[in-house]
Scaffold this motif. Structure first.
Motif, PDB file in Angstrom:
ATOM      1  N   THR A  43      16.329  -9.158 -15.479  1.00 15.36           N
ATOM      2  CA  THR A  43      17.039  -8.244 -16.357  1.00 15.36           C
ATOM      3  C   THR A  43      18.562  -7.886 -16.208  1.00 15.36           C
ATOM      4  N   GLY A  44      18.861  -8.094 -15.221  1.00 13.53           N
ATOM      5  CA  GLY A  44      20.171  -7.446 -14.830  1.00 13.53           C
ATOM      6  C   GLY A  44      20.191  -6.006 -13.879  1.00 13.53           C
ATOM      7  N   ARG A  45      18.924  -5.560 -13.789  1.00 10.40           N
ATOM      8  CA  ARG A  45      18.900  -4.268 -13.127  1.00 10.40           C
ATOM      9  C   ARG A  45      17.551  -4.029 -12.413  1.00 10.40           C
ATOM     10  N   PRO A  46      17.456  -3.109 -11.403  1.00  8.46           N
ATOM     11  CA  PRO A  46      16.306  -3.084 -10.541  1.00  8.46           C
ATOM     12  C   PRO A  46      15.313  -2.412 -11.182  1.00  8.46           C
ATOM     13  N   LEU A  47      14.178  -2.380 -10.481  1.00 10.88           N
ATOM     14  CA  LEU A  47      12.959  -1.475 -11.133  1.00 10.88           C
ATOM     15  C   LEU A  47      13.415  -0.141 -11.253  1.00 10.88           C
ATOM     16  N   PRO A  48      13.373   0.579 -12.344  1.00 15.45           N
ATOM     17  CA  PRO A  48      13.681   1.780 -12.528  1.00 15.45           C
ATOM     18  C   PRO A  48      12.663   2.668 -12.000  1.00 15.45           C
ATOM     19  N   ASN A  49      11.511   2.267 -11.649  1.00 16.85           N
ATOM     20  CA  ASN A  49      10.251   3.371 -11.151  1.00 16.85           C
ATOM     21  C   ASN A  49      10.665   3.958  -9.829  1.00 16.85           C
ATOM     22  N   PRO A  50      10.342   5.202  -9.489  1.00 16.19           N
ATOM     23  CA  PRO A  50      10.521   5.860  -8.203  1.00 16.19           C
ATOM     24  C   PRO A  50       9.394   5.219  -7.291  1.00 16.19           C
ATOM     25  N   ALA A  51       9.747   5.042  -6.023  1.00 18.12           N
ATOM     26  CA  ALA A  51       8.782   4.388  -5.196  1.00 18.12           C
ATOM     27  C   ALA A  51       8.267   5.309  -3.971  1.00 18.12           C
ATOM     28  N   ILE A  52       7.036   5.381  -3.421  1.00 17.55           N
ATOM     29  CA  ILE A  52       6.794   6.056  -2.418  1.00 17.55           C
ATOM     30  C   ILE A  52       6.047   4.984  -1.540  1.00 17.55           C
ATOM     31  N   ASP A  53       6.036   5.385  -0.110  1.00 21.99           N
ATOM     32  CA  ASP A  53       5.701   4.594   0.915  1.00 21.99           C
ATOM     33  C   ASP A  53       4.328   5.251   1.663  1.00 21.99           C
ATOM     34  N   THR A  54       3.240   4.545   1.882  1.00 23.00           N
ATOM     35  CA  THR A  54       2.122   5.262   2.576  1.00 23.00           C
ATOM     36  C   THR A  54       2.515   5.209   4.156  1.00 23.00           C
ATOM     37  N   LEU A  55       3.153   4.178   4.480  1.00 21.01           N
ATOM     38  CA  LEU A  55       3.556   3.979   5.895  1.00 21.01           C
ATOM     39  C   LEU A  55       4.275   5.529   6.428  1.00 21.01           C
ATOM     40  N   ALA A  56       5.399   5.711   5.493  1.00 17.17           N
ATOM     41  CA  ALA A  56       6.152   7.000   5.571  1.00 17.17           C
ATOM     42  C   ALA A  56       5.205   8.311   5.788  1.00 17.17           C
ATOM     43  N   MET A  57       4.060   8.196   4.631  1.00 16.00           N
ATOM     44  CA  MET A  57       3.259   9.245   4.641  1.00 16.00           C
ATOM     45  C   MET A  57       2.463   9.366   5.851  1.00 16.00           C
ATOM     46  N   VAL A  58       2.015   8.357   6.237  1.00 21.31           N
ATOM     47  CA  VAL A  58       1.096   8.335   7.464  1.00 21.31           C
ATOM     48  C   VAL A  58       1.819   8.891   8.660  1.00 21.31           C
ATOM     49  N   ASP A  59       3.310   8.302   8.752  1.00 19.23           N
ATOM     50  CA  ASP A  59       4.046   8.932   9.890  1.00 19.23           C
ATOM     51  C   ASP A  59       4.241  10.261   9.916  1.00 19.23           C
ATOM     52  N   TRP A  60       4.558  10.691   8.770  1.00 20.23           N
ATOM     53  CA  TRP A  60       4.973  11.945   8.533  1.00 20.23           C
ATOM     54  C   TRP A  60       3.716  12.976   8.964  1.00 20.23           C
ATOM     55  N   LEU A  61       2.420  12.715   8.349  1.00 17.46           N
ATOM     56  CA  LEU A  61       1.237  13.459   8.675  1.00 17.46           C
ATOM     57  C   LEU A  61       0.876  13.194  10.415  1.00 17.46           C
ATOM     58  N   LYS A  62       1.198  12.167  10.856  1.00 21.41           N
ATOM     59  CA  LYS A  62       0.880  11.901  12.420  1.00 21.41           C
ATOM     60  C   LYS A  62       1.842  12.849  12.971  1.00 21.41           C
TER      61      LYS A  62
END
Lengths: 230, 633
Positions: A131-150
């Motif tokens: 399509t000529g462009r990357p996915l427009p959706n915002p993305a979140i990472d469960t790994l970063a979440m767990v890291d932050w919670l830990k």
């Protein structure tokens, strides 16, 4: 090094006006891809799996799972890891049609993945090509979440104190038993279940809007515990 | 989508192994069902749904974790009424539209459940008879174990539900006398007809007797009172015209489906084209058997004290079902006490409603075992009414008349609900007269007055102004501590009934029929223990009434009894459980609720424990005798 640089330089899509929306009302797509390898130039996607969520509710009827004909030679390692053999793949649709269908499936949901940068690297490469462009959706990472919670619970939450940051280890700690085959769909489902259990814990720490969620689970955020095996 | 295929093991393992309501469905049906489900996880301690609100239209099947259902009591903490675990469904009654949620469902541990929307469940109920059968069986049998179900087949209201719901034609369930009216009857007259005939709905018929509509008591509220409509209008103006019919030969379960499907509460039953009667959701609910929640619902719905008899019987039934599920008295007490509380509150409410407002501030007291709240199978209810001192002789006369009336009606009602009156009836009097009563007892300090006073030291406020009781207690305790001889006499009195055991640890039995070879566990085991604990509680100024609570506080206070408190608590629970089991067995056989135990029914371990407990109680009695010099009476 080039591989890590790519990951860290990835920018998630813009949240726009949604920063104040409650997590509970947000539509998410939890996804996972299986790849022939981790080399962005040489390797390819062999399957994409995803499930839909609204807040912490996993919609069992809305899922996405397609095997892809990667067009490249599959390494033996992939066969071992994914239990997918070249003959499984041979008759499958090409990445172009699967990607288009997948984009439709995601709509404007927030994407969730475990170490999602890797999946996004490959998905965006295909997206740019098609399509000529990357996915427009915002993305979140469960790994970063767990890291932050830990980090923020100082190891007091015994269920968020994994020995390593692999999805299955984190899921085990949260009492999620791996069921069914090991494939992109089941891993996406497992990621969704992990996220489902993290939501109340995040709320306890005052994180209940999408904007705050993005802050702690941005895929490009530097990990608080960098030494953990991923 | 192949998701469900991919997760075959997950879905099928969980749903087929744990959930009996889905176990008759084939894998294909389960898969299509799961396609319509969503998966939720609730953290420990979180509220899954609240009473009367939110998430109304879904059924949840617990995959992992546990849920408790709590009901709310006016002015008190919420009380536990039910537990649900993996495979159990929550939320059926409310998705059926039959009743609003009565309780809060709270996750006891992290709980994962599948959520099925109302439409999905109804489609399945209609299309898959095997599922429907399982589903209703599950609901009905939740509290009914197999052996009991067999023995309960005779009972129409309780336990026979499964059989009745599936095989009874609706024609047999509808009340004989169908009340009809013509469409031109005035709203006012229709209301009088309904009140006179004690029915909740009226079928409107045309000149040929064919039904044209229906009015229900709800229509009066929604379409007359709320709309400010004149009562002189014809009933045809407020009737509902959607008349859903069931043939008399259809089974109740089919009628229930129709009611669920059309979301209605009444269904017309026709036979050979002629109207035979009306079936209400309430009639069907009655067939569904007994659950704590259904009893709560039923208590709330009663309009006359007599109607509560079924509820009281239901509580006893629940106790039996819990016992046969292996639950101990300690666990079921919370649930049962809550039900008793609601029952007595409702009795009082209905009595008061009939008599109008009280002429003085008052409080209603439960005495003896009802006051202690430590017996699940309550045999007798002793009660008292305490009211503020009247201001004039005329006022006093009014008070005496009013409160005596309440107490008479309460005694009558208690008997109708299956309780013994406890001999003394309801003592009712002003604060001053209660004080006089106690002072007389304290002054006399003899065997008779001690025996009479014991249940009064277990008094608990069931309703009204609790300050009155506190005022009374202040005065009584004040007097009591100056009159120590009362406690000495009480001591020598309570140790007279000793446990049925010899110094050589042999049981002592009744020597004559009808209870030859047995002993009364309640009178000779539990009572001496309760008496000892009460005695120490009074001495230490502990105002709590339940035996476990008294023990807890005595331990905290470091009383003489402290070293024995843990052992006493254990003994109390052991004796209570055994007593309850014995009472229940006896009651089931129609022999009353007395706890005549034949030790041959015990296993070796229980027998040994019982002997040790009896000896322990005897030792404590000896101790009391040594500390409080025996007084000849």
């Amino acid at each position: 090094m080039g591989f890590w640089k790519n990951i860290l330089s990835h920018r998630a899509g813009d949240l726009g006006t949604r920063a104040d929306v409650s997590i509970k009302e947000t539509h998410f797509t939890a996804l996972d891809t299986e790849l022939t390898g981790l080399d962005k130039k040489r390797d390819a996607i062999i399957s994409i799996g995803a499930v839909k969520m609204v807040g912490g509710r996993i919609d069992m009827g809305k899922s996405f799972y397609h095997l892809v004909n990667p067009g490249t030679e599959m390494g033996k390692a992939s066969i071992v890891v994914h239990e997918i053999t070249p003959s499984d793949i041979h008759e499958k649709p090409s990445i172009d049609s699967v990607i288009r269908e997948f984009f439709k499936f995601c709509s404007d949901d927030i994407l969730i993945g475990h170490f999602i940068s890797i999946d996004l690297n490959f998905l965006n490469r295909e997206a740019r090509r098609i399509t000529g462009r990357p996915l427009p959706n915002p993305a979140i990472d469960t790994l970063a979440m767990v890291d932050w919670l830990k980090w923020s619970s100082h190891g007091d939450d015994s269920e968020i104190n994994p020995e390593n940051y692999q999805l299955h280890e984190i899921a085990r700690g949260l009492g999620i038993t791996p069921e069914g085959a090991h494939n992109a769909l089941m891993d996406a489902f497992m990621t969704a279940q992990v996220f489902q259990r993290l939501i109340p814990r995040l709320e306890q720490k005052g994180i209940s809007t999408l904007g705050r969620l993005m802050e702690v689970s941005d895929p490009s955020r530097k990990l608080k515990h960098p030494g953990m095996v991923i | 989508m192949p998701f469900i295929k991919a997760m075959d093991t997950l879905a099928l393992n969980v749903l087929l192994d744990d959930s009996s309501i889905l176990s008759d469905l084939g894998p294909d049906v389960i898969k299509s069902l799961l396609n319509k489900a969503s998966l939720e996880t609730h953290p420990k301690g979180s509220i899954i749904y609240k009473r009367n609100g939110g998430f109304k239209d879904s059924l949840r099947i617990i995959v992992r974790g546990a849920v408790k259902v709590m009901v709310h009591s006016e002015g008190e903490d919420d009380r536990l009424v039910d537990y649900r675990g993996p495979g159990d469904a929550i939320g059926f009654m409310s998705i059926s539209g039959m009743e609003s949620r009565k309780g809060d469902a709270i996750a006891i541990e992290e709980t994962t459940c599948y959520v099925l929307e109302r439409d999905t469940v109804f489609d399945l109920l209609r299309e898959k008879r095997a599922f429907a059968k399982r589903f209703f069986e599950e609901l009905i049998n939740r509290y009914i174990s197999k052996p009991r179900r067999a023995s309960l087949k005779k009972s129409l209201l309780y336990g026979g539900g499964e059989r009745l719901l599936f095989s009874t034609p609706v024609g047999e369930t509808v009340p004989r006398n169908l009340i009809t009216a013509s469409g031109d009857m005035s709203i006012k007259d229709a209301a009088s007809v309904m009140t006179a005939s004690k029915v909740g709905s009226l079928v409107i018929v045309d000149g040929l007797g064919n039904p044209t509509g229906i009015i229900t008591d709800r229509d009066f509220r929604d379409r007359v009172v709320a709309k400010g409509r004149s009562q002189d209008q014809p009933v045809s103006n407020i009737q509902s015209v959607s008349l859903v019919k069931a043939e008399a030969g259809e089974t109740c379960i089919e009628a229930l489906f129709k009611m669920l499907h059309y979301n209605i509460r009444h269904i017309l039953v026709v036979e050979g084209g002629r109207l035979k009667g009306i079936l209400t959701d309430h009639d069907l609910l009655k067939l569904q058997g007994t659950t704590p929640l259904s009893i709560v619902q039923s208590i709330d719905n009663q309009l006359r004290p007599e109607g509560l008899a079924d509820c009281a019987a239901g509580i006893r039934q629940i106790i039996g079902l819990f016992l046969e599920d292996g639950l101990r008295q300690t666990h079921l007490l919370g649930i049962v006490n809550e039900l008793y509380d609601r029952l007595f509150n409702k009795v009082l409410l209905l009595i008061e409603k009939g008599l109008g407002p009280a002429p003085a501030e008052s409080c209603f007291l439960l005495l003896g075992s009802a006051g202690r709240r430590d017996e699940a199978l309550l045999c007798s209810v002793q009660a008292g009414i305490l009211y503020r001192d009247p201001t004039s002789p005329e006022h006093e006369e009014t008070c005496v008349r009013y409160f005596t009336d309440i107490s008479d009606r309460f005694s009558d009602c208690a008997v109708k609900l299956g309780f013994e009156s406890g001999g003394a009836g309801v003592f009712c009097g002003s604060v001053s007269s209660w004080k006089r009563l106690f002072v007389d007892w304290l002054e006399a300090s003899n065997k008779r007055t001690i025996a009479a006073s014991l249940p009064f030291f277990d008094m608990r406020v069931q309703g009204g102004n609790g300050e009155l009781k506190e005022e009374l207690y202040e005065a009584v305790y004040h007097h009591l501590y100056r009159k120590t001889v009362f406690l000495d006499v009480m001591a020598s009195n309570i140790i007279k009934t000793s446990p049925p055991i010899t110094a050589f640890k042999k049981f002592i039995f009744e020597k004559s029929d009808p209870n030859k070879g047995r002993f009364n566990l309640q009178q000779r085991g539990l009572k001496p223990l309760v008496d000892i604990v009460r005695f120490h509680a009074i001495r230490a100024g502990v105002r709590e009434t339940s035996t476990p609570e008294r023990l807890r506080i005595l331990k905290e206070k470091g009383s003489d009894l402290s070293p024995y408190v843990d052992e006493l608590a254990y003994s109390f629970h052991f004796l209570s459980d055994l007593c309850l089991q014995t009472q229940y067995e006896s009651w089931k056989k129609g022999n009353g609720m007395e706890a005549w135990l034949d030790p041959a029914d015990l296993n070796k371990l229980e027998e040994k424990a019982l002997k040790q407990i009896f000896s322990f109680i005897s030792r404590l009695q000896v101790q009391i005798r040594e500390r409080h010099k025996p007084i000849a009476i």
